[in-house]
Design an enzyme around this catalytic site. Sequence first.
Site, PDB file in Angstrom:
ATOM      1  N   HIS A 124      53.804  12.014  45.813  1.00  0.00           N
ATOM      2  CA  HIS A 124      54.345  12.621  47.031  1.00  0.00           C
ATOM      3  C   HIS A 124      55.855  12.414  47.037  1.00  0.00           C
ATOM      4  O   HIS A 124      56.341  11.312  46.753  1.00  0.00           O
ATOM      5  CB  HIS A 124      53.707  11.960  48.262  1.00  0.00           C
ATOM      6  CG  HIS A 124      54.341  12.360  49.563  1.00  0.00           C
ATOM      7  ND1 HIS A 124      55.187  11.530  50.265  1.00  0.00           N
ATOM      8  CD2 HIS A 124      54.236  13.507  50.285  1.00  0.00           C
ATOM      9  CE1 HIS A 124      55.576  12.143  51.375  1.00  0.00           C
ATOM     10  NE2 HIS A 124      55.028  13.339  51.410  1.00  0.00           N
ATOM     11  N   HIS A 170      64.754  15.584  50.601  1.00  0.00           N
ATOM     12  CA  HIS A 170      63.868  15.516  51.757  1.00  0.00           C
ATOM     13  C   HIS A 170      64.617  16.097  52.946  1.00  0.00           C
ATOM     14  O   HIS A 170      65.504  15.458  53.506  1.00  0.00           O
ATOM     15  CB  HIS A 170      63.464  14.066  52.015  1.00  0.00           C
ATOM     16  CG  HIS A 170      62.264  13.935  52.878  1.00  0.00           C
ATOM     17  ND1 HIS A 170      61.818  12.718  53.348  1.00  0.00           N
ATOM     18  CD2 HIS A 170      61.392  14.859  53.359  1.00  0.00           C
ATOM     19  CE1 HIS A 170      60.730  12.901  54.075  1.00  0.00           C
ATOM     20  NE2 HIS A 170      60.465  14.194  54.101  1.00  0.00           N
TER      21      HIS A 170
END
Length: 583
Positions: A124, A170
């Site tokens: 992830h 991110h």
Amino acid sequence: MSKQTYRVCLCFKRRFRIKEAEVPSDVTELFASYSDNGSMSVDHLHRFLQEVQGEKLTKEEAQALMVSFLSENKHHSVSQRRSLNLKEFFRFLLSGINAPLPLPPKVHQDMNCPLSHYFIYTGHNSYLTGNQISSDSSEEPIIEALKRGVRVIELDMWPNSTKDDIHIMHGGTLTSPVKLIKCLKAIREHAFAASDYPVIITLEDHLNQELQAVVAKMVHETFQDVLVCSSSDTFQDFPSPQSLKGRVVISTKPPKEYLEAKEGEDGSVRVYKSSEEVGWGKEISDLAVKLEREDGGECEDEQEEPGQAVQQSAPPAYKNLIAIRAEKMKGGIKAWLRVSSQKAHRVSLNEEKLENAVLTHANEIVRFNQRNLMRVYPKAMRLDSSNYNPLIGWMHGVQMVAFNMQGHGRSLWLMQGMFRANGGCGYVRKPDFLLNNGPSGEVFDPNKRLPLNKTLKVKVYLGEGWNIDFHRTHFDFFSPPDFYVKIGIAGVPCDSTMKKTKTIVDNWTPVWNEDFEFPLTVPELALLRIEVHEFDISDKDDFGGQTCLPVWELKTGIRAVPLHDRKGDRYKSVRLLMKFEFV
């Protein structure tokens, strides 16, 4: 026998002897049974390996093991001698040759089934070096994950400030970016460093059409004929790992508009850790408590994301990249779990949605995952890049239990333990009961208490190697360490437990000689957890090593169990001598 001196104050010193590991009485008795006149020949060793260790090997293979062991111990001359004395036999049992899992690691499961039949080693936010809010993005964590055997790499694509290139980062946080091309090249160079089986790249797309076209060109030029391109919009069944061997597969949702930040991620959230979590990671959550909650309501599907209707305008070259399409099934969880169309689906949900869903739809999730792919990822509040208990996914047949690989802790150790199975290739075939229905059409129910299948009996004899791999004052400034072992099972709720040995005080080579029994109802989903702690009366206990082993691949007999550090890297010298038996 060497000595160590610890200074307690300016005028007082304590001196301790470092003893060599003692030969356990069980080992002495076995040597007496499989030797003549204090000498174990190749014939004796061959018989011991077959009858006690359960090994299926020839006499020639037994001789090769003996020669290999004696050659590694350079103070021995092996030009003529083909035998072991008691001390050498003991050291043989403590050597890397006598591993608890198959050695050398080898893929032994059927790899010709659809991808949905396997647990897949899944990352992830694979590009992050640390936390989810302010750490750097880099290709290095991707390389590290691939070297460990991870098969699914996640990349979040965003336009750069001038909107003429693609950054991996991110979104909506303070994380620094890394260029997409650097990540793609890293994947190309290291994809098959640990395994020949397919690498799946899951893309989170926040790009406009022009940049999607740039991505398509980059991906094609980077991977060329290694890339699996889409020949149709759907699969009736997913291809097998064997058919995709040596290939790279792209998986993402159908193209949509860019600048869609992840739900719920906010740099203002603070995360606090207990003192134990700093060293060990949070203790594995109690699945029995989670699965017995009565306050779980209907798990709603995620909201429709803006821009999905524009997918028809995406560049054809980009759309053709997507070999496995992730879908957002409409109508809520009841509708998409009962889908009965002729095509296979891939869906994603976060850990909290899965935990809520299994309260009321556990059987439907197991049935759904017999044919379809499900990816579960950490909840948004895990800003410290911690992880959840992967068993809640595996028990319900979830293939892609996505983890933050850049940290450490007990949950990640379970993940590493699962994927030590099947030769460490990153694909572990799910047990038959998760793939097939019962005689009346029923599916596996992890909440149902099943009859006892078998009992794993474990004996912890001793440990060694800390005095070689650690500084003399690493654990205690004033004396040698005080070690104890925690050992247990992570599996279905009724199998999960943890136990501990007594503490051996002031000893670098502790001897425990303690027996444990673990009744197992579902050994096919059981992982043996082993942790060594150093007791500290005034502070939290220190970390002394850990490992996690898939029970269904454990080799019986007396075995040398190597321990690993917090990240999962094996220590050079630290190991335990243990005995495994199934009854």
